[in-house]
Design an enzyme around this catalytic site. Sequence first.
Site, PDB file in Angstrom:
ATOM      1  N   ALA A  81       0.835  -1.210   0.000  1.00 45.16           N
ATOM      2  CA  ALA A  81       0.000   0.000   0.000  1.00 45.16           C
ATOM      3  C   ALA A  81       0.865   1.254   0.000  1.00 45.16           C
ATOM      4  CB  ALA A  81      -0.909   0.006   1.226  1.00 45.16           C
ATOM      5  N   SER A 125      11.474   1.391  -3.766  1.00 44.44           N
ATOM      6  CA  SER A 125      11.388   1.825  -5.166  1.00 44.44           C
ATOM      7  C   SER A 125      12.708   2.382  -5.683  1.00 44.44           C
ATOM      8  CB  SER A 125      10.333   2.928  -5.246  1.00 44.44           C
ATOM      9  OG  SER A 125      10.487   3.700  -6.404  1.00 44.44           O
ATOM     10  N   GLU A 127      12.937   4.943  -7.154  1.00 47.40           N
ATOM     11  CA  GLU A 127      12.889   6.400  -6.979  1.00 47.40           C
ATOM     12  C   GLU A 127      13.826   6.859  -5.858  1.00 47.40           C
ATOM     13  OE1 GLU A 127      11.025   9.182  -8.560  1.00 47.40           O
ATOM     14  OE2 GLU A 127      11.372   7.653 -10.061  1.00 47.40           O
ATOM     15  N   TYR A 149       7.693  11.619  -2.819  1.00 49.91           N
ATOM     16  CA  TYR A 149       7.482  10.164  -2.890  1.00 49.91           C
ATOM     17  C   TYR A 149       8.803   9.422  -2.652  1.00 49.91           C
ATOM     18  CZ  TYR A 149       6.852   5.502  -4.878  1.00 49.91           C
ATOM     19  OH  TYR A 149       6.844   4.132  -5.069  1.00 49.91           O
TER      20      TYR A 149
HETATM   21  P1  NAP Z   1      -0.806   1.094  -7.081  1.00 47.48           P
HETATM   22  O1  NAP Z   1      -1.393   0.377  -8.240  1.00 47.48           O
HETATM   23  O2  NAP Z   1      -0.880   2.578  -7.008  1.00 47.48           O
HETATM   24  O3  NAP Z   1      -1.505   0.480  -5.755  1.00 47.48           O
HETATM   25  C1  NAP Z   1      -1.385   1.096  -4.511  1.00 47.48           C
HETATM   26  C2  NAP Z   1      -2.280   0.368  -3.540  1.00 47.48           C
HETATM   27  O4  NAP Z   1      -2.169   0.984  -2.238  1.00 47.48           O
HETATM   28  C3  NAP Z   1      -3.784   0.423  -3.890  1.00 47.48           C
HETATM   29  O5  NAP Z   1      -4.366  -0.812  -3.566  1.00 47.48           O
HETATM   30  C4  NAP Z   1      -4.296   1.495  -2.955  1.00 47.48           C
HETATM   31  O6  NAP Z   1      -5.673   1.383  -2.658  1.00 47.48           O
HETATM   32  C5  NAP Z   1      -3.463   1.189  -1.733  1.00 47.48           C
HETATM   33  N1  NAP Z   1      -3.455   2.275  -0.744  1.00 47.48           N
HETATM   34  C6  NAP Z   1      -3.099   3.564  -0.946  1.00 47.48           C
HETATM   35  N2  NAP Z   1      -3.210   4.248   0.204  1.00 47.48           N
HETATM   36  C7  NAP Z   1      -3.631   3.379   1.151  1.00 47.48           C
HETATM   37  C8  NAP Z   1      -3.942   3.485   2.520  1.00 47.48           C
HETATM   38  N3  NAP Z   1      -3.830   4.645   3.166  1.00 47.48           N
HETATM   39  N4  NAP Z   1      -4.341   2.376   3.190  1.00 47.48           N
HETATM   40  C9  NAP Z   1      -4.464   1.186   2.540  1.00 47.48           C
HETATM   41  N5  NAP Z   1      -4.213   1.032   1.228  1.00 47.48           N
HETATM   42  C10 NAP Z   1      -3.797   2.111   0.545  1.00 47.48           C
HETATM   43  O7  NAP Z   1       0.723   0.693  -6.897  1.00 47.48           O
HETATM   44  P2  NAP Z   1       1.541  -0.549  -7.505  1.00 47.48           P
HETATM   45  O8  NAP Z   1       2.090  -0.149  -8.824  1.00 47.48           O
HETATM   46  O9  NAP Z   1       0.747  -1.778  -7.369  1.00 47.48           O
HETATM   47  O10 NAP Z   1       2.787  -0.588  -6.506  1.00 47.48           O
HETATM   48  C11 NAP Z   1       2.750  -1.359  -5.306  1.00 47.48           C
HETATM   49  C12 NAP Z   1       3.797  -0.840  -4.346  1.00 47.48           C
HETATM   50  O11 NAP Z   1       5.075  -0.892  -4.955  1.00 47.48           O
HETATM   51  C13 NAP Z   1       3.619   0.616  -3.913  1.00 47.48           C
HETATM   52  O12 NAP Z   1       4.096   0.710  -2.583  1.00 47.48           O
HETATM   53  C14 NAP Z   1       4.537   1.390  -4.839  1.00 47.48           C
HETATM   54  O13 NAP Z   1       4.929   2.605  -4.234  1.00 47.48           O
HETATM   55  C15 NAP Z   1       5.674   0.405  -4.978  1.00 47.48           C
HETATM   56  N6  NAP Z   1       6.442   0.464  -6.218  1.00 47.48           N
HETATM   57  C16 NAP Z   1       5.823   0.408  -7.420  1.00 47.48           C
HETATM   58  C17 NAP Z   1       6.586   0.390  -8.581  1.00 47.48           C
HETATM   59  C18 NAP Z   1       5.954   0.296  -9.946  1.00 47.48           C
HETATM   60  O14 NAP Z   1       6.647   0.587 -10.916  1.00 47.48           O
HETATM   61  N7  NAP Z   1       4.709  -0.138 -10.051  1.00 47.48           N
HETATM   62  C19 NAP Z   1       7.997   0.419  -8.496  1.00 47.48           C
HETATM   63  C20 NAP Z   1       8.588   0.462  -7.230  1.00 47.48           C
HETATM   64  C21 NAP Z   1       7.803   0.468  -6.093  1.00 47.48           C
HETATM   65  P3  NAP Z   1      -6.803   2.088  -3.576  1.00 47.48           P
HETATM   66  O15 NAP Z   1      -7.131   1.095  -4.658  1.00 47.48           O
HETATM   67  O16 NAP Z   1      -7.905   2.293  -2.608  1.00 47.48           O
HETATM   68  O17 NAP Z   1      -6.230   3.353  -4.116  1.00 47.48           O
HETATM   69  O1  F7E Z   2       6.663   8.549 -14.980  1.00 48.21           O
HETATM   70  C1  F7E Z   2       7.685  11.026 -17.517  1.00 48.21           C
HETATM   71  C2  F7E Z   2       7.828  11.419 -16.048  1.00 48.21           C
HETATM   72  O2  F7E Z   2       4.602   8.537 -13.586  1.00 48.21           O
HETATM   73  C3  F7E Z   2       7.733   8.016 -15.716  1.00 48.21           C
HETATM   74  C4  F7E Z   2       5.749   4.698  -9.922  1.00 48.21           C
HETATM   75  O3  F7E Z   2       5.263   3.385 -10.041  1.00 48.21           O
HETATM   76  O4  F7E Z   2       7.856   4.074 -10.891  1.00 48.21           O
HETATM   77  C5  F7E Z   2       6.761   4.952 -11.030  1.00 48.21           C
HETATM   78  O5  F7E Z   2       7.196   6.299 -10.931  1.00 48.21           O
HETATM   79  C6  F7E Z   2       8.464   9.126 -16.451  1.00 48.21           C
HETATM   80  C7  F7E Z   2       8.808  10.352 -15.594  1.00 48.21           C
HETATM   81  O6  F7E Z   2       6.421   6.791 -13.226  1.00 48.21           O
HETATM   82  C8  F7E Z   2       4.395  12.121 -18.570  1.00 48.21           C
HETATM   83  O7  F7E Z   2       8.304  12.743 -15.924  1.00 48.21           O
HETATM   84  C9  F7E Z   2       6.438  12.281 -19.299  1.00 48.21           C
HETATM   85  O8  F7E Z   2      10.116  10.752 -15.882  1.00 48.21           O
HETATM   86  O9  F7E Z   2       5.016   6.643 -15.198  1.00 48.21           O
HETATM   87  P1  F7E Z   2       5.569   7.631 -14.266  1.00 48.21           P
HETATM   88  P2  F7E Z   2       7.585   7.178 -12.198  1.00 48.21           P
HETATM   89  O10 F7E Z   2       7.524   8.587 -11.809  1.00 48.21           O
HETATM   90  O11 F7E Z   2       8.862   6.682 -12.779  1.00 48.21           O
HETATM   91  C10 F7E Z   2       8.577   4.175  -9.660  1.00 48.21           C
HETATM   92  C11 F7E Z   2       9.675   3.152  -9.665  1.00 48.21           C
HETATM   93  C12 F7E Z   2       7.689   4.094  -8.471  1.00 48.21           C
HETATM   94  O12 F7E Z   2       8.079   3.619  -7.422  1.00 48.21           O
HETATM   95  C13 F7E Z   2       6.400   4.855  -8.544  1.00 48.21           C
HETATM   96  O13 F7E Z   2       5.474   4.366  -7.579  1.00 48.21           O
HETATM   97  O14 F7E Z   2       7.616   9.608 -17.487  1.00 48.21           O
HETATM   98  N1  F7E Z   2       6.467  11.567 -18.151  1.00 48.21           N
HETATM   99  N2  F7E Z   2       5.168  12.641 -19.569  1.00 48.21           N
HETATM  100  C14 F7E Z   2       5.222  11.448 -17.674  1.00 48.21           C
HETATM  101  N3  F7E Z   2       4.750  10.803 -16.593  1.00 48.21           N
HETATM  102  C15 F7E Z   2       3.405  10.823 -16.387  1.00 48.21           C
HETATM  103  N4  F7E Z   2       2.889  10.158 -15.329  1.00 48.21           N
HETATM  104  N5  F7E Z   2       2.558  11.495 -17.236  1.00 48.21           N
HETATM  105  C16 F7E Z   2       2.999  12.167 -18.346  1.00 48.21           C
HETATM  106  O15 F7E Z   2       2.220  12.754 -19.082  1.00 48.21           O
END
Ligand code: NAP
Ligand code: F7E
Length: 327
Positions: A81, A125, A127, A149
């Site tokens: 979450a 992450s 990030e 974040y």
């Molecule tokens: P996501 O699709 O945005 O899912 C986030 C989940 O967290 C949703 O189920 C959301 O519920 C829940 N949530 C948010 N606030 C909450 C709260 N206060 N209490 C309980 N649940 C809450 O994210 P994801 O892509 O599956 O990523 C999963 C995890 O990996 C996250 O921690 C993210 O930061 C991390 N992460 C993601 C990536 C990536 O590229 N996807 C990379 C590195 C790390 P709702 O449905 O109600 O919004």
């Molecule tokens: O952006 C550029 C933006 O929002 C990727 C999350 O899952 O991965 C994710 O974070 C790139 C950035 O992902 C748009 O500036 C250009 O450089 O898809 P994003 P993110 O910021 O990399 C990390 C690993 C996590 O942990 C996070 O939870 O794309 N970009 N134009 C844009 N991005 C968005 N969203 N929208 C645009 O229009």
Amino acid sequence: MKILISGITGQDGYYLSLLALKKKLEVHGIVRRNSQKTYGVWEYDPTNKEKIRFYYGDVSDKTSLDSIFRSVKPEMVFHLAAQSFVQESWSNPEVTYDVNIKGTLNMLNSFREYIPDGKFYNACSSEVYGKVEDELQNERSRMWPRSPYGVSKLAAYWTCINYRESYDLFVSNGILFNHESPCRGVEFVTRKISLAVAKIKLGLQKELKLGNLEAKRDWGFSGDYVLAMYKMLQQDEPDDYVVATGETHSVKDFVKTAFETVDLDYKDYVVTDPKYLRPAEVQYLRGDSTKAQKKLNWKPKVKFEELVEMMVKADLERLSRHEASCR
Ligand code: NAP
Ligand code: F7E
């Protein structure tokens, strides 16, 4: 064997649950109540939804977590979450810190109180690397986050390590690089692109507005990455692992490949809009997952081009069928 997933209604929660069900684990998930009583991506998969046990709770509310931990008593906890949208973290930094830092602390405290012999996975992450120094980022690379974040994920990462060292708990961090899928939230750039390409192809949209096209990311497939999370909790010792493909591509590469999938030229449709630029950008990410590959015997399967095609095709199908299924 029981597992508890926070963030079960998100992208990774969905794929991790499918993996756990396949492994015959009992899946319990924490869901935030909303006015419609909906369960995110699960609404489009009623068959599997029935196999999950959902509990209302919020990671920023320790009382709700205590009651869930007390009644479920899971062997493994996957803490996914988060307020996960980087752009949003500048507009809502307090919510981001509350959910991502205090929420992780709450989860750890309930874990320590109710199942100190269990195993805990924390979703860190890439990030956290932010202003990168190394061409390839690994577990030893400098961490310099560039957004609220990123800062919140760094604080949660160290909180997990500190709990592991202070209380002898099994707590592991997965430092996951970007991973995507047809279930990716629509505001993230990959899904924003795949959906727009599908709409443009079907004559439902005219242009696609994006921000920084030069940013580079190491994009993998969520379905591959949840296996790495699972494997981290099958080890004898807790540890921290980078999970990545080792390849990097620009947003422009993603757009170009996505439009090519439907025989269109992105230059005819993409316009840049400063609205999507970030106050501080992470320009470049490319992960080195050697440790995960060696210790977990894990490897990503889906390649960049396959991922782009999978997402565009899924959106095309969805729109043609007027359905929202995301598997
Ligand atoms: P996501 O699709 O945005 O899912 C986030 C989940 O967290 C949703 O189920 C959301 O519920 C829940 N949530 C948010 N606030 C909450 C709260 N206060 N209490 C309980 N649940 C809450 O994210 P994801 O892509 O599956 O990523 C999963 C995890 O990996 C996250 O921690 C993210 O930061 C991390 N992460 C993601 C990536 C990536 O590229 N996807 C990379 C590195 C790390 P709702 O449905 O109600 O919004
Ligand atoms: O952006 C550029 C933006 O929002 C990727 C999350 O899952 O991965 C994710 O974070 C790139 C950035 O992902 C748009 O500036 C250009 O450089 O898809 P994003 P993110 O910021 O990399 C990390 C690993 C996590 O942990 C996070 O939870 O794309 N970009 N134009 C844009 N991005 C968005 N969203 N929208 C645009 O229009």
